[in-house]
Design a protein around this motif. Structure first.
Motif, PDB file in Angstrom:
ATOM      1  N   PRO A 192      -1.782  -8.947 -79.452  1.00  0.00           N
ATOM      2  CA  PRO A 192      -0.842  -8.607 -79.992  1.00  0.00           C
ATOM      3  C   PRO A 192      -0.183  -8.735 -79.122  1.00  0.00           C
ATOM      4  O   PRO A 192       0.019  -8.783 -77.634  1.00  0.00           O
ATOM      5  CB  PRO A 192      -1.573  -6.940 -79.553  1.00  0.00           C
ATOM      6  CG  PRO A 192      -2.531  -6.779 -79.774  1.00  0.00           C
ATOM      7  CD  PRO A 192      -3.160  -8.066 -78.834  1.00  0.00           C
ATOM      8  N   GLY A 193       1.061  -8.891 -79.571  1.00  0.00           N
ATOM      9  CA  GLY A 193       2.722  -8.815 -78.958  1.00  0.00           C
ATOM     10  C   GLY A 193       2.473 -10.867 -78.384  1.00  0.00           C
ATOM     11  O   GLY A 193       3.791 -10.550 -77.920  1.00  0.00           O
ATOM     12  N   ARG A 194       2.028 -11.339 -78.344  1.00  0.00           N
ATOM     13  CA  ARG A 194       1.934 -13.144 -78.205  1.00  0.00           C
ATOM     14  C   ARG A 194       1.735 -14.151 -78.837  1.00  0.00           C
ATOM     15  O   ARG A 194       2.707 -14.896 -79.194  1.00  0.00           O
ATOM     16  CB  ARG A 194       0.613 -13.302 -77.394  1.00  0.00           C
ATOM     17  CG  ARG A 194       0.426 -12.759 -76.163  1.00  0.00           C
ATOM     18  CD  ARG A 194       1.137 -12.520 -74.819  1.00  0.00           C
ATOM     19  NE  ARG A 194       0.383 -11.371 -74.110  1.00  0.00           N
ATOM     20  CZ  ARG A 194      -0.684 -12.188 -72.990  1.00  0.00           C
ATOM     21  NH1 ARG A 194      -0.809 -13.025 -72.815  1.00  0.00           N
ATOM     22  NH2 ARG A 194      -0.578 -10.851 -71.824  1.00  0.00           N
ATOM     23  N   PHE A 195       1.153 -13.843 -80.729  1.00  0.00           N
ATOM     24  CA  PHE A 195       1.904 -14.318 -81.352  1.00  0.00           C
ATOM     25  C   PHE A 195       0.801 -13.708 -82.540  1.00  0.00           C
ATOM     26  O   PHE A 195       0.234 -12.568 -82.451  1.00  0.00           O
ATOM     27  CB  PHE A 195       0.772 -15.578 -81.890  1.00  0.00           C
ATOM     28  CG  PHE A 195      -0.822 -15.658 -80.885  1.00  0.00           C
ATOM     29  CD1 PHE A 195      -1.187 -15.323 -81.612  1.00  0.00           C
ATOM     30  CD2 PHE A 195      -1.235 -15.667 -79.360  1.00  0.00           C
ATOM     31  CE1 PHE A 195      -2.899 -14.898 -81.139  1.00  0.00           C
ATOM     32  CE2 PHE A 195      -2.271 -16.142 -79.174  1.00  0.00           C
ATOM     33  CZ  PHE A 195      -3.619 -15.399 -79.680  1.00  0.00           C
ATOM     34  N   ALA A 196       1.811 -14.187 -83.925  1.00  0.00           N
ATOM     35  CA  ALA A 196       1.223 -13.585 -84.949  1.00  0.00           C
ATOM     36  C   ALA A 196       0.165 -14.364 -85.537  1.00  0.00           C
ATOM     37  O   ALA A 196      -0.621 -14.793 -85.558  1.00  0.00           O
ATOM     38  CB  ALA A 196       1.991 -13.780 -86.473  1.00  0.00           C
ATOM     39  N   PRO A 197      -0.989 -12.751 -86.605  1.00  0.00           N
ATOM     40  CA  PRO A 197      -1.792 -13.826 -86.710  1.00  0.00           C
ATOM     41  C   PRO A 197      -1.894 -14.715 -87.485  1.00  0.00           C
ATOM     42  O   PRO A 197      -1.000 -14.605 -88.477  1.00  0.00           O
ATOM     43  CB  PRO A 197      -2.178 -11.971 -87.878  1.00  0.00           C
ATOM     44  CG  PRO A 197      -2.093 -11.194 -87.249  1.00  0.00           C
ATOM     45  CD  PRO A 197      -0.349 -11.694 -86.506  1.00  0.00           C
TER      46      PRO A 197
END
Length: 191
Positions: free
Chosen positions: A149-154
Motif C-alpha cells: 500500500p502506498g508504494r504502487f497500485a494493484p
C-alpha cells in the motif's frame, strides 16, 4: 507479535514470515473448506491422461514412481483430489484474510508489505500427472502477489518473474527504492 509491533512507538520496520503446509499432498483440507465446495462442479484436467506410450520418458518415470503406471485414478478420484486441493487453497486464502484483518485492526495494514507465494505448483491430474517433480506449467507456475500500500497500485503484471526476484524486491521496498548495492551479485531483479 503484530500487537506488539502496533504498540511500538518507534515505528521500527519488522519482518514476519508465515508459512502454510496447504495446499500440499496429501490433500486433507479442513472440513469447513471442503464443505464450501458441496455441489460445486469443478473443472477437470484440461489435458487428460496421456496414454503411456505417448508420455515422455520423464513423465513415464514419474507415473511409475507413483504407481500410476499400474492403476489410473477414476474420474471420481480425480474430482475428489481436485476438490481437496481447491479447498486447501481456500484454507490458505482464509488464513491470509485473517492476517490482513488483524493488520487492519492494529492500524498496520497501510504500512505493511504482504507477499504471497509458493515454492511449487501441482499437476492435479493434468496429463495424468500429480504432484510437482516436472516443469510443466501446473507444477512450475506459482502465485506471486505483492501488496505494498502506498508504494504502487494493484495491477496484474504479464511479465515473467521468478522467486529469485523476491529478495531484491523486498530490499528495494525496505529502502523506499534506494537500496544499497549488494555486496555480492545476486540472482533476480527488483520488481
Amino acid at each position: 507479535y503484530l500487537a506488539d509491533r502496533a504498540r511500538d512507538p518507534s515505528g521500527q520496520p519488522f519482518c514476519m514470515v508465515t508459512s502454510f503446509i496447504h495446499p500440499h499432498d496429501p490433500y486433507e483440507p479442513p472440513a469447513e473448506q471442503w464443505h464450501r465446495y458441496d455441489g460445486v462442479e469443478l473443472d477437470a484436467p484440461r489435458v487428460p491422461t496421456i496414454p503411456w506410450d505417448e508420455q515422455d520418458p520423464h513423465s513415464r518415470r514419474l507415473l511409475a514412481m507413483c504407481g500410476l503406471d499400474r492403476q489410473t485414478p477414476t474420474d471420481e478420484q480425480i474430482a475428489r483430489a481436485r476438490r481437496a486441493y481447491y479447498a486447501s487453497v481456500t484454507f490458505v486464502d482464509d488464513q491470509i484474510g485473517r492476517l490482513v484483518r488483524r493488520l487492519d485492526e492494529l492500524g498496520l495494514r497501510d504500512n505493511t508489505v504482504v507477499v504471497v507465494t509458493s515454492d511449487h505448483g501441482d499437476m492435479l491430474g493434468e496429463r495424468g500427472l500429480w504432484y510437482k517433480m516436472n516443469f510443466f506449467e501446473g507444477a512450475a507456475r506459482v502465485p506471486l502477489i505483492v501488496h505494498a500500500p502506498g508504494r504502487f497500485a494493484p495491477r496484474r503484471v504479464a511479465a515473467s518473474v521468478s522467486l529469485a526476484d523476491i529478495l531484491p524486491t523486498l530490499v528495494d521496498l525496505a529502502h523506499n527504492g534506494r537500496a544499497p548495492a549488494a555486496p555480492e551479485p545476486i540472482d533476480g531483479r527488483s520488481l
